[in-house]
Design an enzyme around this catalytic site. Sequence first.
Site, PDB file in Angstrom:
ATOM      1  N   ASN A   9       2.954  12.309   2.977  1.00  0.00           N
ATOM      2  CA  ASN A   9       1.511  12.282   2.735  1.00  0.00           C
ATOM      3  C   ASN A   9       0.820  12.386   4.090  1.00  0.00           C
ATOM      4  OD1 ASN A   9      -1.134  11.692   2.128  1.00  0.00           O
ATOM      5  ND2 ASN A   9      -0.749   9.536   1.582  1.00  0.00           N
ATOM      6  N   TRP A  10       0.321  13.569   4.375  1.00  0.00           N
ATOM      7  CA  TRP A  10      -0.248  13.807   5.712  1.00  0.00           C
ATOM      8  C   TRP A  10      -1.628  13.180   5.878  1.00  0.00           C
ATOM      9  CZ3 TRP A  10       0.746  19.744   6.827  1.00  0.00           C
ATOM     10  CH2 TRP A  10       2.124  20.004   6.729  1.00  0.00           C
ATOM     11  N   LYS A  11      -2.216  12.762   4.779  1.00  0.00           N
ATOM     12  CA  LYS A  11      -3.583  12.206   4.808  1.00  0.00           C
ATOM     13  C   LYS A  11      -4.529  13.218   5.478  1.00  0.00           C
ATOM     14  CE  LYS A  11      -1.514   7.698   4.559  1.00  0.00           C
ATOM     15  NZ  LYS A  11      -1.601   6.267   4.784  1.00  0.00           N
ATOM     16  N   HIS A  97      -3.832   7.056  -4.776  1.00  0.00           N
ATOM     17  CA  HIS A  97      -3.404   6.399  -3.531  1.00  0.00           C
ATOM     18  C   HIS A  97      -4.364   5.241  -3.229  1.00  0.00           C
ATOM     19  CE1 HIS A  97      -2.683   5.734   0.726  1.00  0.00           C
ATOM     20  NE2 HIS A  97      -1.502   6.288   0.537  1.00  0.00           N
ATOM     21  N   GLU A  99      -5.795   4.353  -0.640  1.00  0.00           N
ATOM     22  CA  GLU A  99      -6.978   4.721   0.155  1.00  0.00           C
ATOM     23  C   GLU A  99      -8.052   5.361  -0.716  1.00  0.00           C
ATOM     24  OE1 GLU A  99      -4.810   6.927   3.132  1.00  0.00           O
ATOM     25  OE2 GLU A  99      -3.926   5.058   3.833  1.00  0.00           O
ATOM     26  N   GLU A 169       3.452   1.194  -3.371  1.00  0.00           N
ATOM     27  CA  GLU A 169       3.018   1.100  -1.980  1.00  0.00           C
ATOM     28  C   GLU A 169       2.195  -0.166  -1.771  1.00  0.00           C
ATOM     29  OE1 GLU A 169       2.912   5.206   0.066  1.00  0.00           O
ATOM     30  OE2 GLU A 169       0.992   4.883  -0.905  1.00  0.00           O
ATOM     31  N   GLY A 175       0.723   1.856   6.996  1.00  0.00           N
ATOM     32  CA  GLY A 175       0.200   2.106   8.338  1.00  0.00           C
ATOM     33  C   GLY A 175       0.238   0.898   9.256  1.00  0.00           C
ATOM     34  N   SER A 215       5.048   2.235   5.765  1.00  0.00           N
ATOM     35  CA  SER A 215       5.780   2.125   7.026  1.00  0.00           C
ATOM     36  C   SER A 215       7.265   2.484   6.914  1.00  0.00           C
ATOM     37  CB  SER A 215       5.599   0.714   7.618  1.00  0.00           C
ATOM     38  OG  SER A 215       4.218   0.475   7.908  1.00  0.00           O
ATOM     39  N   GLY A 236       3.749   8.228   5.166  1.00  0.00           N
ATOM     40  CA  GLY A 236       2.497   8.618   5.811  1.00  0.00           C
ATOM     41  C   GLY A 236       2.734   9.007   7.253  1.00  0.00           C
ATOM     42  N   GLY A 237       2.500   8.068   8.168  1.00  0.00           N
ATOM     43  CA  GLY A 237       2.568   8.340   9.611  1.00  0.00           C
ATOM     44  C   GLY A 237       3.827   9.074  10.047  1.00  0.00           C
TER      45      GLY A 237
HETATM   46  P1  PGA Z   1       2.576   4.935   6.104  1.00  0.00           P
HETATM   47  O1  PGA Z   1       1.692   5.429   4.844  1.00  0.00           O
HETATM   48  O2  PGA Z   1       3.948   5.547   5.929  1.00  0.00           O
HETATM   49  O3  PGA Z   1       1.853   5.479   7.306  1.00  0.00           O
HETATM   50  O4  PGA Z   1       2.620   3.459   6.071  1.00  0.00           O
HETATM   51  C1  PGA Z   1       2.241   5.525   3.566  1.00  0.00           C
HETATM   52  C2  PGA Z   1       1.224   6.039   2.588  1.00  0.00           C
HETATM   53  O5  PGA Z   1       0.033   5.679   2.693  1.00  0.00           O
HETATM   54  O6  PGA Z   1       1.555   6.809   1.668  1.00  0.00           O
END
Ligand code: PGA
Length: 252
Positions: A9-11, A97, A99, A169, A175, A215, A236-237
Amino acid sequence: MRKPVIAGNWKMNMLPEEAVTLVRGIWQEIEGHDKVEAVVCPPFVDIPAVSELIRNAGMAVGLGAQNMHWEESGAYTGEVSPLMLKKFEVTHVIIGHSERRQFFGETDQGVNRKVKAALAHGFIPIMCCGETLKQREAGETESVVVNQVKCGLFELDTEGARSVIIAYEPIWAIGTGKAATADDADEVCGIIREVVSRDFGDEIAQAVRIQYGGSVTPDNISELMSRENVDGALVGGASLKPDVFAGIVRYS
Ligand code: PGA
């Protein structure tokens, strides 16, 4: 046997040219590694370029969107429809998600509408759920997650439920560098599988893939994947660097 699925997930990161470089780099490192289904989820504006790359190079990589509206067209300023994504051979759609729930007011009912629309258009929804730190500390993890999953899958038929990927999640792990332990992730993923079993039967529950997200790194993926109920990761990251994401896909 459930095929593990690792999705990046590149956001809100990566311009189109950077997206193409990233996908090329990932593919160089994971080509031939077909034990795992790998998916990249770039921002909307990168999708045409990434789609073209994947098609022209014949890459076995899924292409996911990070959101989608449930209607096919209409007066919904700023939204993107399933038909638009279909044009670019999108295969997966992240839905709900945390967010989107936190910053854009998405509700369980909206998530359910999107999951149904995604299935109706032949996409694989990656439906997200997870508790806040406050909810975990108050002992509410199970009730929060059970409710999100039940609402998200409400009124699906069994075949629809079978194809949904559920991403657990915990919000406190996203993050932060503080991933859930493999045991904690497995416990909640197991609870989610029980919910699916109660609502759709055991055969569907055994087939449904449940990811952990929050993470995830090349260092913790093997242990997470060693657990019975963890069938992959939403990353994500660590999905923004080719070698790091590839290190997660090649965890075994
Ligand atoms: P993260 O994000 O791997 O940076 O913790 C995961 C996500 O939000 O899908």
